[in-house]
Design a protein around this motif. Structure first.
Motif, PDB file in Angstrom:
ATOM      1  N   LEU A 131       2.462 -10.215 -21.952  1.00 19.45           N
ATOM      2  CA  LEU A 131       3.156  -9.553 -22.669  1.00 19.45           C
ATOM      3  C   LEU A 131       4.205  -8.404 -22.335  1.00 19.45           C
ATOM      4  N   TYR A 132       3.809  -7.808 -20.861  1.00 24.50           N
ATOM      5  CA  TYR A 132       4.894  -6.184 -21.276  1.00 24.50           C
ATOM      6  C   TYR A 132       5.993  -6.153 -20.660  1.00 24.50           C
ATOM      7  N   PRO A 133       6.988  -5.983 -21.283  1.00 22.53           N
ATOM      8  CA  PRO A 133       8.389  -6.105 -20.797  1.00 22.53           C
ATOM      9  C   PRO A 133       8.695  -5.105 -19.851  1.00 22.53           C
ATOM     10  N   GLY A 134       7.570  -4.092 -20.003  1.00 20.04           N
ATOM     11  CA  GLY A 134       8.355  -2.950 -18.418  1.00 20.04           C
ATOM     12  C   GLY A 134       8.511  -1.790 -19.116  1.00 20.04           C
ATOM     13  N   ASP A 135       8.180  -0.713 -18.532  1.00 21.33           N
ATOM     14  CA  ASP A 135       8.129   0.464 -18.511  1.00 21.33           C
ATOM     15  C   ASP A 135       9.516   0.907 -19.115  1.00 21.33           C
ATOM     16  N   ASP A 136       9.635   0.599 -19.036  1.00 21.57           N
ATOM     17  CA  ASP A 136      11.627   1.359 -19.106  1.00 21.57           C
ATOM     18  C   ASP A 136      12.022   0.838 -20.545  1.00 21.57           C
ATOM     19  N   VAL A 137      11.362   0.041 -21.135  1.00 20.59           N
ATOM     20  CA  VAL A 137      11.159  -0.170 -22.234  1.00 20.59           C
ATOM     21  C   VAL A 137      10.423   0.383 -23.531  1.00 20.59           C
ATOM     22  N   VAL A 138       9.438   0.833 -23.263  1.00 18.85           N
ATOM     23  CA  VAL A 138       7.916   1.062 -24.019  1.00 18.85           C
ATOM     24  C   VAL A 138       7.766   2.167 -23.587  1.00 18.85           C
ATOM     25  N   ASP A 139       8.131   2.378 -25.073  1.00 19.38           N
ATOM     26  CA  ASP A 139       7.374   4.500 -25.076  1.00 19.38           C
ATOM     27  C   ASP A 139       5.789   4.864 -25.143  1.00 19.38           C
ATOM     28  N   TRP A 140       5.120   3.953 -26.052  1.00 20.32           N
ATOM     29  CA  TRP A 140       3.499   4.000 -25.979  1.00 20.32           C
ATOM     30  C   TRP A 140       3.229   3.178 -26.087  1.00 20.32           C
ATOM     31  N   VAL A 141       1.951   2.877 -25.519  1.00 18.87           N
ATOM     32  CA  VAL A 141       1.293   1.261 -26.080  1.00 18.87           C
ATOM     33  C   VAL A 141       0.235   1.698 -26.291  1.00 18.87           C
ATOM     34  N   GLY A 142      -0.278   1.490 -27.715  1.00 16.08           N
ATOM     35  CA  GLY A 142      -0.679   1.119 -28.799  1.00 16.08           C
ATOM     36  C   GLY A 142      -1.885  -0.238 -29.104  1.00 16.08           C
ATOM     37  N   LEU A 143      -2.859  -0.072 -29.513  1.00 15.19           N
ATOM     38  CA  LEU A 143      -3.525  -0.994 -29.575  1.00 15.19           C
ATOM     39  C   LEU A 143      -4.309  -0.824 -31.315  1.00 15.19           C
ATOM     40  N   ALA A 159       0.373   4.421 -16.841  1.00 16.10           N
ATOM     41  CA  ALA A 159      -0.495   5.603 -16.448  1.00 16.10           C
ATOM     42  C   ALA A 159       0.386   6.482 -17.115  1.00 16.10           C
ATOM     43  N   SER A 160       1.943   6.402 -17.048  1.00 11.77           N
ATOM     44  CA  SER A 160       2.817   7.551 -17.344  1.00 11.77           C
ATOM     45  C   SER A 160       3.054   7.468 -19.201  1.00 11.77           C
ATOM     46  N   LYS A 161       2.214   6.343 -19.646  1.00 22.39           N
ATOM     47  CA  LYS A 161       2.580   6.279 -21.218  1.00 22.39           C
ATOM     48  C   LYS A 161       1.067   6.695 -22.317  1.00 22.39           C
ATOM     49  N   PRO A 162       1.728   7.785 -23.292  1.00 24.63           N
ATOM     50  CA  PRO A 162       1.033   7.679 -24.345  1.00 24.63           C
ATOM     51  C   PRO A 162       0.318   6.692 -24.885  1.00 24.63           C
ATOM     52  N   LEU A 163      -0.697   6.418 -25.001  1.00 24.95           N
ATOM     53  CA  LEU A 163      -1.552   5.540 -26.312  1.00 24.95           C
ATOM     54  C   LEU A 163      -2.152   5.709 -27.034  1.00 24.95           C
ATOM     55  N   MET A 164      -1.775   5.136 -28.124  1.00 28.48           N
ATOM     56  CA  MET A 164      -2.472   5.290 -29.690  1.00 28.48           C
ATOM     57  C   MET A 164      -3.110   4.490 -30.310  1.00 28.48           C
ATOM     58  N   ILE A 165      -4.085   4.687 -31.098  1.00 28.51           N
ATOM     59  CA  ILE A 165      -4.880   3.911 -31.511  1.00 28.51           C
ATOM     60  C   ILE A 165      -3.992   3.159 -32.484  1.00 28.51           C
ATOM     61  N   ALA A 166      -3.666   2.588 -32.978  1.00 24.96           N
ATOM     62  CA  ALA A 166      -2.326   2.210 -33.418  1.00 24.96           C
ATOM     63  C   ALA A 166      -2.988   1.687 -35.240  1.00 24.96           C
ATOM     64  N   GLU A 167      -4.099   0.708 -35.164  1.00 28.83           N
ATOM     65  CA  GLU A 167      -4.900   0.661 -36.808  1.00 28.83           C
ATOM     66  C   GLU A 167      -6.328   0.789 -35.883  1.00 28.83           C
ATOM     67  N   TRP A 168      -7.448   1.480 -36.315  1.00 31.48           N
ATOM     68  CA  TRP A 168      -8.506   1.156 -35.932  1.00 31.48           C
ATOM     69  C   TRP A 168      -9.543   1.518 -37.719  1.00 31.48           C
ATOM     70  N   GLY A 169     -10.789   1.169 -37.629  1.00 33.44           N
ATOM     71  CA  GLY A 169     -11.492   1.399 -38.371  1.00 33.44           C
ATOM     72  C   GLY A 169     -12.555   0.830 -38.198  1.00 33.44           C
ATOM     73  N   ALA A 170     -13.604   1.398 -38.774  1.00 37.48           N
ATOM     74  CA  ALA A 170     -15.338   0.853 -39.173  1.00 37.48           C
ATOM     75  C   ALA A 170     -15.737  -0.642 -40.317  1.00 37.48           C
ATOM     76  N   TYR A 171     -15.627  -1.656 -40.374  1.00 37.30           N
ATOM     77  CA  TYR A 171     -16.053  -2.441 -40.694  1.00 37.30           C
ATOM     78  C   TYR A 171     -17.015  -2.719 -41.372  1.00 37.30           C
ATOM     79  N   HIS A 172     -17.569  -3.019 -42.519  1.00 39.03           N
ATOM     80  CA  HIS A 172     -19.103  -3.702 -42.617  1.00 39.03           C
ATOM     81  C   HIS A 172     -18.484  -4.890 -43.902  1.00 39.03           C
ATOM     82  N   ARG A 173     -19.283  -6.395 -43.803  1.00 37.78           N
ATOM     83  CA  ARG A 173     -19.389  -7.234 -44.871  1.00 37.78           C
ATOM     84  C   ARG A 173     -19.011  -7.055 -46.244  1.00 37.78           C
ATOM     85  N   VAL A 174     -18.280  -7.190 -47.143  1.00 38.91           N
ATOM     86  CA  VAL A 174     -18.243  -6.243 -48.183  1.00 38.91           C
ATOM     87  C   VAL A 174     -19.510  -7.161 -48.980  1.00 38.91           C
TER      88      VAL A 174
END
Length: 347
Positions: free
Chosen positions: A213-225, A265-280
Motif C-alpha cells: 500500500l505504501y507509495p514511497g516516502d517522497d510522496v507521503v508527508d504524514w503517516v496516519g492511523l 522514521a522521518s514522517k510525523p504520525l497523525m492519529i487521524a481518527e480515534w475514540g473509545a466506544y461501547h455498544r449503544v
C-alpha cells in the motif's frame, strides 16, 4: 534579566509546553505554553506539542460545521484540525469548511478525506483516467490558498480487492496515490499536505499485500492511523489509548506505531481518527481511555496530531463513540482537552 532567571523561565515554559506533568492546566499556564512558541511549520508539523482535532456528527444529517462547534463547546477546546469527508467529484473545500478556517477567534486547519476513485478504480486513477477530477481539485486548492491536510482514500485496506485485474489491489492504491500527488505538484499546488491514513487493524496488517500500500516516502508527508478501542471488557478491541497504537499481526510483526517509526522514521504520525466506544445503550465509562492519552503521547514523540471522531453510533449502528455518553467520560475528556500540550498555533 539575569541568565539564571532567563534559564529558569525557559525551563518552566518548556515543561508547560510538554504538558505531561499534570492532566490539566490553569488558564495562566496554558497562556504561558502558547506564548512559548509551539506552532506549525511548512508541512503543518508542530515545533512542539500535539495538534488537537475533531470530526463530529458522523453518520447523521447534522451539518458538520455546527456539529463540530457543538463538540468543541462540550469538550472545552477548539479543534485545530477540522476533519471532513468527500468522494468523487464533490467540490471541496466547501464554503462552510472555508468559513470554519476563517474564524480568527477559533483557528482551524482542514483535514479533507477524499475517495478520489469513487465510481472508478485506483488503477484507472493511476493511468490518468481521472485527471480531470484531479485538476479540478487542484484549481480549488490553489484558489483556497491556505495550507490544509489531504488524506487520499483513508483506510484503504477495507477497499482492497486482492485479485489480479481488479484495479483495487494494494499496488493499485500505491500507484493511485503517487499519481495524484505528483499531478497536484505538477499543477503547482503547494498548500496541500498529504496524509496516508491506514486502518491499522491487525487483520489487515497480517495480509501479504499490506506492505504494498505504501507509495514511497517522497510522496507521503504524514503517516496516519484510524484506530479505536472498546471500553467493555471482553468486547472487540478492549483497551486504552496505547492499545490502539500497538496492535500486532500474528507472527511477531511490529505494531503500527513501531512499524511507522521504524520503517518511515522521518514522517510525523497523525492519529487521524480515534475514540473509545461501547455498544449503544451500554453507557460504559470511557474515562480510563482518556486518562491514558497523555502518558502514551509522552512515550511516543512521533505523534504530532490526534483527531477524535465523535458519533453516537458508527456505520454499523451499534457503537457509541461519543465523548459524553456518561458524565464521567465527558469530565475526563474535558480534562484531557485542557492540557497545554495541545496549545499549538497555526503558523
Amino acid at each position: 534579566m539575569k541568565r539564571s532567571t532567563l534559564r529558569k523561565t525557559v525551563l518552566t515554559l518548556t515543561a508547560l509546553v510538554a504538558g505531561f506533568g499534570a492532566a490539566t492546566a490553569t488558564p495562566a499556564q496554558a497562556a504561558q505554553a502558547a506564548d512559548a512558541g509551539c506552532r506549525t511549520g511548512a508541512k503543518l508539523v508542530p515545533t512542539c506539542g500535539v495538534l488537537w482535532g475533531g470530526a463530529a456528527g458522523g453518520f447523521t444529517s447534522a451539518p458538520r460545521d455546527k456539529a463540530l462547534k457543538d463538540w468543541e463547546k462540550a469538550s472545552g477546546r477548539t479543534a485545530t484540525i477540522f476533519h471532513q469527508y468527500h468522494k468523487g467529484n464533490e467540490p471541496f473545500p466547501t464554503k462552510a469548511e472555508i468559513a470554519m478556517t476563517e474564524d480568527a477567534a477559533h483557528p482551524r486547519v482542514l483535514l479533507e478525506n477524499w475517495k478520489i476513485a469513487y465510481g472508478s478504480t485506483w488503477a484507472k486513477v493511476a493511468k490518468g483516467e481521472q485527471d480531470k477530477r484531479i485538476d479540478a481539485f487542484a484549481a480549488r486548492a490553489k484558489a483556497y490558498g491556505k495550507k490544509f491536510f489531504l488524506a487520499l482514500n483513508h483506510e484503504p485496506e477495507n477497499d482492497v480487492v486482492a485479485r489480479a485485474g481488479s484495479g483495487m489491489q494494494a499496488k493499485d492504491f500505491a500507484a493511485m496515490y503517487r499519481h495524484t500527488i505528483e499531478r497536484l505538484r505538477a499543477k503547482g499546488v503547494t498548500n496541500v499536505v498529504n496524509v496516508l491514513a491506514y486502518m491499522g487493524n491487525e487483520k489487515w496488517m497480517a495480509q501479504s499485500w499490506w506492505k504494498d500500500l505504501y507509495p514511497g516516502d517522497d510522496v507521503v508527508d504524514w503517516v496516519g492511523l484510524d484506530s479505536y478501542v472498546s471500553v467493555e471488557k471482553g468486547y472487540y478491541h478492549f483497551g486504552d489509548f496505547g492499545d490502539l497504537l500497538d496492535r500486532k499481526p500474528k507472527g511477531g510483526a511490529l505494531g503500527f506505531y513501531d512499524w511507522a517509526t521504524t520503517k518511515h522514521a522521518s514522517k510525523p504520525l497523525m492519529i487521524a481518527e480515534w475514540g473509545a466506544y461501547h455498544r449503544v445503550g451500554k453507557r460504559a465509562d470511557k474515562s480510563f481511555v482518556y486518562d491514558s492519552v497523555l502518558a502514551e503521547l509522552k512515550k511516543r514523540p512521533a505523534i504530532k496530531a490526534i483527531v477524535h471522531f465523535d458519533t453516537k453510533h458508527d456505520d454499523e449502528g451499534d457503537r457509541d463513540i461519543s465523548i459524553d455518553s456518561t458524565s464521567s467520560s465527558l469530565s475526563a475528556f474535558r480534562k484531557l482537552a485542557a492540557n497545554p500540550i495541545f496549545n499549538v498555533k497555526l503558523g
